[in-house]
Enzyme design. Structure first.
Site, PDB file in Angstrom:
ATOM      1  N   SER A 184       1.610  -9.744  -1.170  1.00 40.28           N
ATOM      2  CA  SER A 184       1.119  -8.491  -0.880  1.00 40.28           C
ATOM      3  C   SER A 184       1.494  -7.680   0.552  1.00 40.28           C
ATOM      4  CB  SER A 184      -0.231  -8.042  -1.171  1.00 40.28           C
ATOM      5  OG  SER A 184      -1.312  -8.674  -0.514  1.00 40.28           O
ATOM      6  N   GLU A 232      -9.469   5.932   3.196  1.00 40.78           N
ATOM      7  CA  GLU A 232     -10.380   4.790   3.636  1.00 40.78           C
ATOM      8  C   GLU A 232      -9.596   3.750   3.817  1.00 40.78           C
ATOM      9  OE1 GLU A 232      -9.734   5.205   0.531  1.00 40.78           O
ATOM     10  OE2 GLU A 232      -9.375   3.233   0.045  1.00 40.78           O
ATOM     11  N   LYS A 287       0.797  -1.321   0.133  1.00 40.03           N
ATOM     12  CA  LYS A 287       0.057   0.186  -0.148  1.00 40.03           C
ATOM     13  C   LYS A 287       0.903   1.412   0.076  1.00 40.03           C
ATOM     14  CE  LYS A 287      -4.150  -1.899   0.246  1.00 40.03           C
ATOM     15  NZ  LYS A 287      -5.077  -1.888  -0.883  1.00 40.03           N
TER      16      LYS A 287
HETATM   17  C1  LIG Z   1      -1.806  -7.077   2.420  1.00 39.37           C
HETATM   18  C2  LIG Z   1      -3.049  -6.519   1.540  1.00 39.37           C
HETATM   19  N1  LIG Z   1      -3.060  -7.373   0.382  1.00 39.37           N
HETATM   20  C3  LIG Z   1      -4.114  -7.043  -0.781  1.00 39.37           C
HETATM   21  C4  LIG Z   1      -5.018  -6.047  -0.155  1.00 39.37           C
HETATM   22  C5  LIG Z   1      -6.192  -5.801  -0.925  1.00 39.37           C
HETATM   23  O1  LIG Z   1      -6.061  -4.596  -1.701  1.00 39.37           O
HETATM   24  P1  LIG Z   1      -5.778  -4.465  -3.183  1.00 39.37           P
HETATM   25  O2  LIG Z   1      -6.699  -5.450  -4.092  1.00 39.37           O
HETATM   26  O3  LIG Z   1      -6.202  -3.224  -3.733  1.00 39.37           O
HETATM   27  O4  LIG Z   1      -4.172  -4.912  -3.466  1.00 39.37           O
HETATM   28  C6  LIG Z   1      -4.916  -5.354   0.936  1.00 39.37           C
HETATM   29  C7  LIG Z   1      -5.917  -4.435   1.447  1.00 39.37           C
HETATM   30  O5  LIG Z   1      -6.110  -3.810   2.693  1.00 39.37           O
HETATM   31  C8  LIG Z   1      -3.731  -5.479   1.685  1.00 39.37           C
HETATM   32  O6  LIG Z   1      -3.665  -5.158   2.983  1.00 39.37           O
END
Ligand SMILES: Cc1ncc(COP(=O)(O)O)c(C=O)c1O
Lengths: 396, 260
Positions: free
Chosen positions: A377, A111, A89
């Site tokens: 992620s 948000e 993020k």
């Molecule tokens: C670690 C992590 N992965 C994925 C996401 C999902 O978001 P996005 O689909 O925008 O990557 C989030 C959202 O809070 C997250 O914290």
């Protein structure tokens, strides 16, 4: 580029800016300036410097040997969990805060679902000395308590969203309402590739650093700059957009987007938008959306707060409809098993969101010689309470 | 048949009172009784809200009335059913207001046809962009003799106000201040510079001021700067009070029309 946004803000038939007139000037200001500012050399220099020395980029591309053995293919993990604040993020919030500063904005709103975007926003606000207000659903405030504490420690005000399903969708509504009420001094840092144009494109560009690094790293490790598969989870779709970005027009790379099935796609408790959604308008964007026959937005469900969203970014709606990406959905239970599996095979505790991507590894049909990159992620610190309650380790 | 909104503005010079309420609130079948009571009490124009689950431009009052209306079973087909015979009972101008998604799911063309059938005069869809309207839908609205009302705000640049005025017929909805609906922060009628600036532009369409108008004081002030004013949240709070719809509506409209 077949999959980039057109001049009206559309990916195929998805996207656009369906906002009430109150937001038009703000969105228009951003639309007219974002590319110009992003291309300025001093902007790039400042951003690249901060990504390197503050965020800790480039993040490693780690060859996961034991995981590879288990799935009989070559698996690399793109370690976005190792970024400062623990998820991808911050790639986006760092970019947007520099943009907000150049637009002369004084007050930052955001948000958050899992709280990772909230933390990443509160972090860059602390760094830049800007006021920060984060909207978060009441349900998520409870299930992601460590991140609420971090945001407060960083000086942000966390405002509970108490309407609707009291999760990410409602937090987004509240942030948009705040922006309507404060059009002049406030900048809205959206946390995913959602919302009115230019947000989906802007956020994708800030996250594109993920696939940009993958290209160099794969070149070094595999002698070619692309993998056979890229696998990423999709809430709104920002980490997936970043991991796919430089491969969108390269058909030799298979893109796998993984959504949250919750208790199962047919259970009525799910967030698998590509399966359950129909074309509609949510948060200013024409996209796929879970809704009733009458066009009321459905309350989604997933154990993972970051994937608990009834829509998907317009780029992903387009990738789904054009069949450029394969969409998979993973249940709560499967995701939890994947958490434990990665933890015990590789010594990495993933976020619940990222675990959805890992859980799809058994389904993609990769062959032993294939190269698979999973975008990891985020890290699992924020989810430890959920994990401990679920797994009951010795002595618990 | 002549559009009732056009006729209203041709006949009345000022002080127009328009009331917004959420269809299906407080009870599913209150829609028609509320319309008839409002007319009886001398309201000039009525905006019937089509509830949406995620009303981005609305404050807490309309959010809650929408949530309850949806729970009560209000839908677009249900609303049309309720309004089926409305023109046998009243000729007051009626505007439907709501968000784009439910209308899109119903089908824009089918929606416009149905509006004409039951005798609706105008439509407000705040999240339908002007450009999309002009490109895709304007001809449909015109074909069905429907006014399309657009919003302007204190932040809308002059050139865009002109553009909106060109594509609007009926009236221009002047959002009083930068806010969601129902705010009573006192900003509603404070922005006289904005009202005067728009006044001097001499638009083709008459203007009505809305958002935050909630009592006689704010109503009268708004009427000094436009043809009239629109009251939503304050009315919704009033109808939800204990007592009969008739009494609540009567005393609320009285309180707006008479100086405290
Ligand atoms: C670690 C992590 N992965 C994925 C996401 C999902 O978001 P996005 O689909 O925008 O990557 C989030 C959202 O809070 C997250 O914290």
């Amino acid at each position: 580029m077949k999959y980039s946004v057109d001049e009206n803000g559309f990916y195929g038939k998805f996207g656009g800016a369906y906002v009430p007139e109150m937001l038009y000037p703000n969105v228009e200001e951003l639309r007219q300036n974002y590319l110009k500012i992003m291309q300025e050399p001093d902007f790039q220099e400042e951003l690249q410097g901060l990504l390197k020395d503050y965020v800790g980029r480039p993040t490693p591309l780690y060859y996961a040997k034991r995981l590879s053995e288990k799935y009989h293919t070559k698996i690399y993990l793109k370690r976005e969990d190792l970024n400062h604040t623990g998820a991808h993020k911050i790639n986006n919030t760092m970019g947007q805060i520099l943009l907000a500063k150049r637009l002369g904005k004084k007050r930052i709103i955001a948000e958050t679902g899992a709280g990772q975007h909230g933390v990443a926003t509160a972090t860059v606000c602390a760094l830049m000395g800007l006021e920060c207000i984060v909207y978060m659903g009441e349900v998520d405030i409870e299930r992601q308590a460590p991140n609420v504490a971090r945001m407060k420690m960083l000086g942000a005000t966390v405002v509970p969203a108490t309407s609707g399903s009291r999760t990410l969708k409602d937090a987004t509504n509240e942030a948009i309402r705040d922006w309507i009420n404060n059009p002049e001094d406030t900048y809205y840092i959206i946390g995913s590739v959602v919302g009115p144009h230019p947000y989906p494109d802007m956020v994708a560009r800030f996250q594109a650093v993920i696939s940009e690094e993958m290209m160099t790293q794969l070149q070094e490790k595999e002698g070619r700059d692309y993998p056979d598969y890229v696998v990423a989870c999709v809430g709104g779709g920002s980490n997936a957009a970043g991991a796919f970005y430089h491969y969108l027009d390269r058909s030799e790379v298979k893109l796998v987007a993984v959504e949250a099935a919750g208790l199962g796609v047919d259970s009525g408790e799910s967030a698998a938008t590509s399966v359950l959604g129909k074309e509609g308008i949510i948060h200013g964007s024409r996209t796929l959306l879970m809704q009733t026959e009458d066009g009321q937005v459905t309350e989604p469900y997933s154990i993972s707060a970051g994937l608990d969203y009834p829509g998907v970014g317009p780029l992903h709606a387009h990738l789904h409809q054009s069949k450029r990406a394969v969409f998979e959905s993973i249940t709560d239970e499967e995701a939890l098993q994947a958490v434990l599996e990665l933890t015990r095979l590789e010594g990495i505790i993933p976020a619940l969101e990222s675990a959805h991507a890992l859980a799809a590894l058994g389904r993609i049909g990769a062959k032993p010689e294939d190269v698979v990159v999973v975008n990891l992620s985020g890290r699992g610190d924020k989810d430890l309470t959920t994990y401990l309650n679920r797994f009951h380790f010795d002595g618990e | 048949m002549e559009n009732r909104i056009k006729r209203l503005f041709a006949e009345k010079q000022g002080g127009l009172l328009s009331v917004y309420f959420t269809a299906g609130y407080p009870n599913l079948n209150d829609t028609v009784p509320i319309i008839l009571e409002l007319e009886k009490n001398g309201v000039d124009l009525i905006e019937v809200g089509m509830p949406f689950s995620d009303p981005l431009a609305d404050g807490p009052t309309i959010q809650q009335s929408s949530e309850i209306a949806i729970r009560n079973g209000m839908t677009i087909p249900m609303l049309f059913e309720q309004l089926q015979d409305i023109r046998q009972h009243t000729q007051i101008p009626l505007v439907l207001m709501g968000y784009l998604n439910p209308v899109m799911q119903y089908g824009v063309e089918r929606f416009c046809q149905k509006c004409r059938e039951v005798g609706i005069d105008g439509i407000i869809l705040p999240d339908l962009p002007l450009a999309d309207y002009v490109r895709e839908y304007k001809h449909i609205f015109e074909e069905h003799n429907l006014s399309k009302v657009f919003l302007i705000t204190p932040q809308t640049p002059e050139q865009r106000i002109r553009e909106i005025d060109t594509h609007t017929n009926g009236f221009v909805y002047m959002v009083s201040s930068a806010s969601t609906t129902g705010s009573t922060n006192g900003k509603a009628v404070a922005n006289t510079d904005y009202f005067q600036r728009v006044g001097k532009m001499e638009l083709r369409n008459p203007a009505m001021i809305g958002f935050g108008i909630h009592n006689n004081d704010t109503f009268s002030q708004a009427c000094q700067h436009a043809k009239g004013a629109i009251i939503g949240s304050a009315f919704i709070k009033a109808v939800a009070q204990e007592g009969s719809l008739q009494e609540n509506i009567h005393s609320f409209i009285q309180s707006i029309r008479t100086t405290a």
